[in-house]
Design a protein around this motif. Structure first.
Motif, PDB file in Angstrom:
ATOM      1  N   VAL A  26       0.879  -1.166   0.000  1.00  0.00           N
ATOM      2  CA  VAL A  26       0.000   0.000   0.000  1.00  0.00           C
ATOM      3  C   VAL A  26       0.917   1.216   0.000  1.00  0.00           C
ATOM      4  CG1 VAL A  26      -1.828   1.261   1.177  1.00  0.00           C
ATOM      5  CG2 VAL A  26      -1.747  -1.236   1.334  1.00  0.00           C
ATOM      6  N   ILE A  27       0.815   2.042  -1.032  1.00  0.00           N
ATOM      7  CA  ILE A  27       1.739   3.162  -1.155  1.00  0.00           C
ATOM      8  C   ILE A  27       0.988   4.479  -1.243  1.00  0.00           C
ATOM      9  CG2 ILE A  27       1.925   2.675  -3.651  1.00  0.00           C
ATOM     10  CD1 ILE A  27       4.685   4.017  -3.578  1.00  0.00           C
ATOM     11  N   VAL A  28       1.347   5.398  -0.347  1.00  0.00           N
ATOM     12  CA  VAL A  28       0.807   6.751  -0.423  1.00  0.00           C
ATOM     13  C   VAL A  28       1.704   7.533  -1.368  1.00  0.00           C
ATOM     14  CG1 VAL A  28       0.450   8.901   0.846  1.00  0.00           C
ATOM     15  CG2 VAL A  28      -0.087   6.715   1.925  1.00  0.00           C
ATOM     16  N   THR A  29       1.105   8.264  -2.274  1.00  0.00           N
ATOM     17  CA  THR A  29       1.929   9.100  -3.144  1.00  0.00           C
ATOM     18  C   THR A  29       1.158  10.347  -3.529  1.00  0.00           C
ATOM     19  OG1 THR A  29       3.066   9.224  -5.259  1.00  0.00           O
ATOM     20  CG2 THR A  29       1.197   7.727  -5.150  1.00  0.00           C
ATOM     21  N   HIS A  30       1.873  11.452  -3.665  1.00  0.00           N
ATOM     22  CA  HIS A  30       1.205  12.656  -4.164  1.00  0.00           C
ATOM     23  C   HIS A  30       1.486  12.797  -5.659  1.00  0.00           C
ATOM     24  CE1 HIS A  30       5.205  14.382  -2.736  1.00  0.00           C
ATOM     25  NE2 HIS A  30       5.276  14.309  -4.032  1.00  0.00           N
ATOM     26  N   ASN A  31       2.223  11.802  -6.189  1.00  0.00           N
ATOM     27  CA  ASN A  31       2.620  11.850  -7.590  1.00  0.00           C
ATOM     28  C   ASN A  31       1.720  10.895  -8.385  1.00  0.00           C
ATOM     29  OD1 ASN A  31       3.856  11.219 -10.041  1.00  0.00           O
ATOM     30  ND2 ASN A  31       5.897  11.645  -9.210  1.00  0.00           N
ATOM     31  N   MET A  32       0.848  11.461  -9.206  1.00  0.00           N
ATOM     32  CA  MET A  32      -0.148  10.618  -9.883  1.00  0.00           C
ATOM     33  C   MET A  32       0.467   9.736 -10.952  1.00  0.00           C
ATOM     34  SD  MET A  32      -3.521  12.943  -9.891  1.00  0.00           S
ATOM     35  CE  MET A  32      -2.854  14.570  -9.693  1.00  0.00           C
ATOM     36  N   GLN A  33       1.550  10.215 -11.594  1.00  0.00           N
ATOM     37  CA  GLN A  33       2.254   9.360 -12.555  1.00  0.00           C
ATOM     38  C   GLN A  33       2.791   8.125 -11.834  1.00  0.00           C
ATOM     39  OE1 GLN A  33       2.924  12.798 -12.587  1.00  0.00           O
ATOM     40  NE2 GLN A  33       1.434  12.928 -14.253  1.00  0.00           N
ATOM     41  N   GLN A  34       3.324   8.358 -10.629  1.00  0.00           N
ATOM     42  CA  GLN A  34       3.852   7.236  -9.862  1.00  0.00           C
ATOM     43  C   GLN A  34       2.742   6.235  -9.558  1.00  0.00           C
ATOM     44  OE1 GLN A  34       5.443   7.762  -5.680  1.00  0.00           O
ATOM     45  NE2 GLN A  34       7.238   6.975  -6.750  1.00  0.00           N
ATOM     46  N   ALA A  35       1.616   6.732  -9.124  1.00  0.00           N
ATOM     47  CA  ALA A  35       0.496   5.836  -8.824  1.00  0.00           C
ATOM     48  C   ALA A  35       0.149   5.011 -10.057  1.00  0.00           C
ATOM     49  CB  ALA A  35      -0.711   6.639  -8.357  1.00  0.00           C
TER      50      ALA A  35
END
Ligand SMILES: Nc1ncnc2c1ncn2[C@@H]1O[C@H](COP(=O)(O)OP(=O)(O)O)[C@@H](O)[C@H]1O
Ligand SMILES: [Mg+2]
Lengths: 285, 251
Positions: free
Chosen positions: B200-209
């Motif tokens: 489960v990864i929190v990211t503010h980077n939508m490309q990363q998601a």
């Protein structure tokens, strides 16, 4: 042109600040050097083999030494450290890791007050606690008096050093399923150990020269004693007695004792630092 | 398709403030799930509830059900939960007083493993898995974890989490403090790890998601607005608020 002036002014201010800092540092270092130099001049001539290996001669006789006082001081300080350091570190851990509450604030306040209590009063307390209940003066009573003085210093530095360890380090440990007590001992305390060690050394150096709390606890002794239950000689007590005496030979010995005392403190601190530095060498950045 | 983590009606508080208002989510096993949303919407709070890190804050509280496998984590000792559900933090946080080796071995050593052979094996395997082994194998016991670069430190923290053999790995913006090359390495790593591990990864980077995760949940003000397959979220979201967020119209 005005920018050139600005640059000149900045450089001037920079030089002035650097000079002031260097000057003030020189005063601090100079004071220390002066004390050492004075002790060396006054005392070095009287530090000889007999001084380091013999017990005092009876009043009026020339010669003798302070071997028993040096050993006595070592014993008292050893006992004081054995009692004072664990209590101090324990209290520091409590304050930093569990003490964000009323009881913690109370303990913190108590430690600060204890830190400010004059050492002679601490001596009286140890007299009441140990000498009075046991019915005799003893090395142990002296150790207790000095331990009481060490606790607040060790506790407050331990607390401050633990609080400097980032919360992220504790979180990393909790995140691995490491219980809190383990985290405190093996990770937080380990991360803070350099600072805690400094605090311990500070406390040690401070009590090593204390005279007043030993007067009615360890009392002093003209002869050898290795028992914690007997009155025992201590270097600061000897200095006090000899310096106030009317004999020139005793005055010389008091200077020698002062020199030896300072050398022992500096020696102990250096040794601990050296051993500690070696044990952490592999972590060198 | 199997569920690794089942969240039911999860609420979380800081003091009197409710930060999560009843979250429901089923996290797919051996896949990566991304958690996105604007700052302060409760992403960190949410994943910190999944291994009971939330409650290490003295005035924090959580309510609801979180099942890992078949066990409700609120019925287990917290230390056991955290061994099953590992965590990697936003800022790399290696143990400063420990060597690289001891950093990786810490979770096992401090929970009682003494066998040197076991520890050596686990340290090597974990560092291999986090793609750090080749860079540090000659200085394992000589250098401190803090002496590594930021990206290496983060991979060290991943190795440290993997060493206790968790079923689930939580990552809270693990790349936000890293440069693009280190970020790419960590993303590759997530690809490898999710073959076996639930992430489960929190990211503010939508490309990363969209690069690393099969599933994405969009959080807003303490609510899970939308949870679906990643390409659905990014190409054809059902909720207007999700669409506004991913098209950059607010946040
Ligand atoms: N330690 C804390 N104490 C009080 N409130 C907090 C704390 N941490 C977070 N919050 C609040 O909880 C909400 C969610 O925060 P967080 O989960 O950190 O958001 P995100 O990770 O999505 O940026 C925010 O409104 C934040 O202000
Ligand atoms: Mg966050």
């Amino acid at each position: 042109m005005s920018s050139g002036f600005l640059q000149f002014r900045r450089r001037l201010v920079d030089y002035a600040a650097t000079f002031t800092a260097a000057f003030l540092s020189a005063i601090v270092v100079g004071t220390l050097v002066a004390i050492f130099a004075y002790l060396l001049i006054k005392g070095a001539g009287s530090v000889n083999w007999a001084f380091l290996t013999h017990t005092p001669k009876p009043v009026g006789e020339i010669g003798g030494g302070m071997a028993n006082a040096i050993v006595g001081s070592a014993l008292i300080l050893g006992m004081a450290s054995l009692i004072g350091i664990p209590f101090g570190i324990g209290a520091g851990i409590y304050l930093a890791e569990y003490g964000r509450n009323r009881l913690g604030a109370f303990v913190r306040f108590t430690a600060d007050v204890l830190n400010g209590v004059p050492s002679i009063v601490i001596g009286l307390v140890a007299y009441g606690l140990v000498v009075f209940t046991q019915g005799h003066f003893s090395a142990f009573a002296g150790g207790v008096a000095l331990a009481i003085m060490m606790v607040p210093v060790v506790a407050r530095t331990t607390e401050e050093m633990l609080l400097l360890v980032p919360q992220a380090v504790r979180e990393a440990a909790f995140g691995l399923g490491i219980p809190q007590w383990r985290t405190t001992i093996s990770i937080t305390l380990a991360s803070a150990r350099a600072g805690i060690l400094t605090g311990i050394m500070l406390a040690f150096a401070r009590v090593a020269g204390e005279t007043a709390p030993l007067m009615f606890t360890a009392l002093g002794n003209q002869f050898w004693s290795f028992s914690p239950n007997q009155p025992i000689a201590a270097v600061p007590l000897q200095i006090y007695t000899y310096a106030l005496s009317p004999y020139d030979d005793w005055h010389r010995q008091a200077w020698a004792a002062a020199l030896v005392l300072v050398a022992l403190i500096v020696g102990t601190i250096s040794l601990v630092r050296f051993v500690f530095a070696r044990s952490t060498l592999r972590e060198a950045r | 398709m199997a569920t690794a983590v089942e969240v039911r009606d999860l609420k979380a508080w800081f003091g009197k403030t409710e930060a999560l208002h009843g979250i429901n989510m089923a996290v797919e096993q051996a896949h990566a799930t991304a958690v996105i949303g604007p700052s302060g919407c409760g992403k960190s709070t949410f994943i910190r509830c999944l291994n009971r890190m939330h409650e290490t804050n003295p005035d924090a509280r959580a309510e609801g059900e979180v099942k890992v496998g078949n066990a409700d984590i609120y019925d287990m000792p917290a230390v056991d939960v955290r061994r099953k559900v590992g965590m990697v933090f936003q800022k790399p946080n290696p143990f400063p007083s420990m060597s690289i080796y001891d950093n990786v071995a810490a979770g096992l050593k401090l929970n009682g493993t003494r066998n040197h052979k076991t520890l050596d094996d686990v340290v090597e395997r974990s560092l291999q898995q986090s793609a750090l082994w080749d860079e540090v194998k000659d200085v394992l016991k000589k250098k401190s974890g803090a002496s590594l670069s930021g990206g290496q430190q983060q991979r060290l923290c991943i190795a440290r989490a993997l060493a206790v053999n968790p079923e689930v790995l939580l990552m809270d913006e693990p790349c936000s403090a890293l440069d693009p090359i280190s970020t790419a390495k960590i993303e590759d790593l997530i690809f490898e790890l999710k073959q076996r591990l639930t992430i489960v990864i929190v990211t503010h980077n939508m490309q990363q998601a969209s690069r690393v995760a099969e599933f994405t949940g969009f959080f807003l003000m303490g609510n899970l607005v939308e949870f679906d397959r990643t390409e659905k979220i990014f190409t054809n979201p059902s909720d207007k608020r999700t669409e506004d967020y991913i098209t950059g119209r607010f946040g």
